[in-house]
Design a protein around this motif. Structure first.
Motif, PDB file in Angstrom:
ATOM      1  N   GLU A  44      53.076  77.310  33.729  1.00 37.00           N
ATOM      2  CA  GLU A  44      53.368  78.113  32.540  1.00 37.00           C
ATOM      3  C   GLU A  44      52.335  79.222  32.364  1.00 37.00           C
ATOM      4  OE1 GLU A  44      53.687  75.430  29.264  1.00 37.00           O
ATOM      5  OE2 GLU A  44      55.529  74.522  30.032  1.00 37.00           O
ATOM      6  N   TRP A  78      64.581  81.365  41.462  1.00 33.61           N
ATOM      7  CA  TRP A  78      64.672  80.608  40.227  1.00 33.61           C
ATOM      8  C   TRP A  78      66.027  79.917  40.151  1.00 33.61           C
ATOM      9  CZ3 TRP A  78      60.131  80.845  37.805  1.00 33.61           C
ATOM     10  CH2 TRP A  78      60.024  80.253  36.568  1.00 33.61           C
ATOM     11  N   TYR A 111      53.031  81.860  35.046  1.00 32.61           N
ATOM     12  CA  TYR A 111      54.251  82.582  34.710  1.00 32.61           C
ATOM     13  C   TYR A 111      53.981  83.570  33.573  1.00 32.61           C
ATOM     14  CZ  TYR A 111      59.087  83.567  33.539  1.00 32.61           C
ATOM     15  OH  TYR A 111      60.269  84.207  33.303  1.00 32.61           O
ATOM     16  N   GLY A 112      53.178  83.160  32.595  1.00 32.71           N
ATOM     17  CA  GLY A 112      52.791  84.070  31.514  1.00 32.71           C
ATOM     18  C   GLY A 112      52.013  85.265  32.043  1.00 32.71           C
ATOM     19  N   LEU A 133      52.298  86.544  35.046  1.00 26.97           N
ATOM     20  CA  LEU A 133      53.259  87.386  35.756  1.00 26.97           C
ATOM     21  C   LEU A 133      54.078  88.234  34.787  1.00 26.97           C
ATOM     22  CD1 LEU A 133      54.570  85.022  38.564  1.00 26.97           C
ATOM     23  CD2 LEU A 133      53.144  87.041  38.818  1.00 26.97           C
ATOM     24  N   GLN A 134      54.481  87.633  33.683  1.00 25.14           N
ATOM     25  CA  GLN A 134      55.229  88.398  32.686  1.00 25.14           C
ATOM     26  C   GLN A 134      54.357  89.499  32.085  1.00 25.14           C
ATOM     27  OE1 GLN A 134      56.629  85.263  30.088  1.00 25.14           O
ATOM     28  NE2 GLN A 134      58.712  85.527  30.864  1.00 25.14           N
ATOM     29  N   GLN A 135      53.085  89.180  31.829  1.00 23.99           N
ATOM     30  CA  GLN A 135      52.160  90.177  31.284  1.00 23.99           C
ATOM     31  C   GLN A 135      51.953  91.309  32.301  1.00 23.99           C
ATOM     32  OE1 GLN A 135      48.275  88.601  30.466  1.00 23.99           O
ATOM     33  NE2 GLN A 135      47.664  90.364  29.256  1.00 23.99           N
ATOM     34  N   ASN A 153      58.447  96.339  40.917  1.00 22.79           N
ATOM     35  CA  ASN A 153      59.133  95.570  39.878  1.00 22.79           C
ATOM     36  C   ASN A 153      60.504  95.095  40.344  1.00 22.79           C
ATOM     37  OD1 ASN A 153      57.128  95.586  37.967  1.00 22.79           O
ATOM     38  ND2 ASN A 153      57.893  97.393  36.922  1.00 22.79           N
ATOM     39  N   TRP A 211      60.969  91.003  40.890  1.00 21.51           N
ATOM     40  CA  TRP A 211      61.862  90.274  39.996  1.00 21.51           C
ATOM     41  C   TRP A 211      63.160  89.883  40.681  1.00 21.51           C
ATOM     42  CZ3 TRP A 211      59.848  87.603  36.470  1.00 21.51           C
ATOM     43  CH2 TRP A 211      58.671  88.016  35.877  1.00 21.51           C
ATOM     44  N   GLU A 228      54.032  92.264  34.625  1.00 20.32           N
ATOM     45  CA  GLU A 228      55.259  93.027  34.697  1.00 20.32           C
ATOM     46  C   GLU A 228      55.356  93.989  33.518  1.00 20.32           C
ATOM     47  OE1 GLU A 228      59.460  93.942  34.059  1.00 20.32           O
ATOM     48  OE2 GLU A 228      58.410  92.469  32.853  1.00 20.32           O
ATOM     49  N   GLU A 229      54.999  93.534  32.326  1.00 25.24           N
ATOM     50  CA  GLU A 229      55.036  94.399  31.146  1.00 25.24           C
ATOM     51  C   GLU A 229      54.028  95.537  31.270  1.00 25.24           C
ATOM     52  OE1 GLU A 229      56.124  96.114  27.748  1.00 25.24           O
ATOM     53  OE2 GLU A 229      57.166  94.439  28.688  1.00 25.24           O
ATOM     54  N   THR A 241      64.148  85.988  40.594  1.00 25.27           N
ATOM     55  CA  THR A 241      65.455  85.525  40.127  1.00 25.27           C
ATOM     56  C   THR A 241      66.255  84.866  41.243  1.00 25.27           C
ATOM     57  OG1 THR A 241      66.354  87.734  40.471  1.00 25.27           O
ATOM     58  CG2 THR A 241      65.628  87.184  38.244  1.00 25.27           C
TER      59      THR A 241
END
Length: 149
Positions: free
Chosen positions: A25, A126, A28-29, A31-33, A115, A119, A35-36, A123
């Motif tokens: 987790e 996932w 993953y957080g 990675l999301q940060q 990106n 992603w 990406e943003e 996906t």
């Protein structure tokens, strides 16, 4: 009624330990940060290049307006200065255009490609919602094969 002594009172073991879940987790957080942040950087670079182009186009337009001014026809020194300014603004516009092209090739396009590739990989790896019921049994089967080996 049958009695199985090994299953009574024993807690169920988790397939994935809590520490691994927390680590997952957290990563993953991150990675999301990331990406943003890359999306924001891509937008900011696009805005910056657009502003550079608009600024150089405005400077060229101002110098052309000065050249067409009737005062430049009356004073030769003013005409020479405005002509030099016009030449400098056109060179600056050409340099800005080249800079924007380089930024597009070296920053904006690679970020966009990164990106998209990242992603699309995430996906594709996932599990989809329709795959989740069979996922647990596949994990257990795989774990059973490893344990039996």
């Amino acid at each position: 009624m049958s009695w199985i002594p090994f299953k009574i009172g024993q807690p169920k073991k988790q397939i994935v330990p809590k520490t691994v879940e927390r680590d997952f987790e957290r990563e993953y957080g991150k990675l999301q940060q990331l990406e943003e942040q890359t999306r924001r950087l891509q937008k900011d670079m696009k805005k910056s290049t657009d502003a550079d182009l608009a600024m150089s186009k405005s400077a060229v337009k101002i110098s052309l307006d000065l050249l067409s001014n009737p005062l430049c026809e009356q004073d030769q020194d003013l005409l020479n200065m405005v002509t030099a300014l016009d030449t400098a603004m056109k060179r600056m516009d050409a340099f800005n255009q080249e800079k924007v092209n380089q930024i597009q090739k070296t920053v904006i396009e690679p970020l966009k490609k990164r990106n998209q590739l990242f992603w699309s990989w995430v996906t594709s790896e996932w599990p989809q919602s329709h795959e989740l019921p069979g996922l647990r049994s596949r994990i257990l089967d795989t774990a059973g094969l490893w344990l039996a080996w």
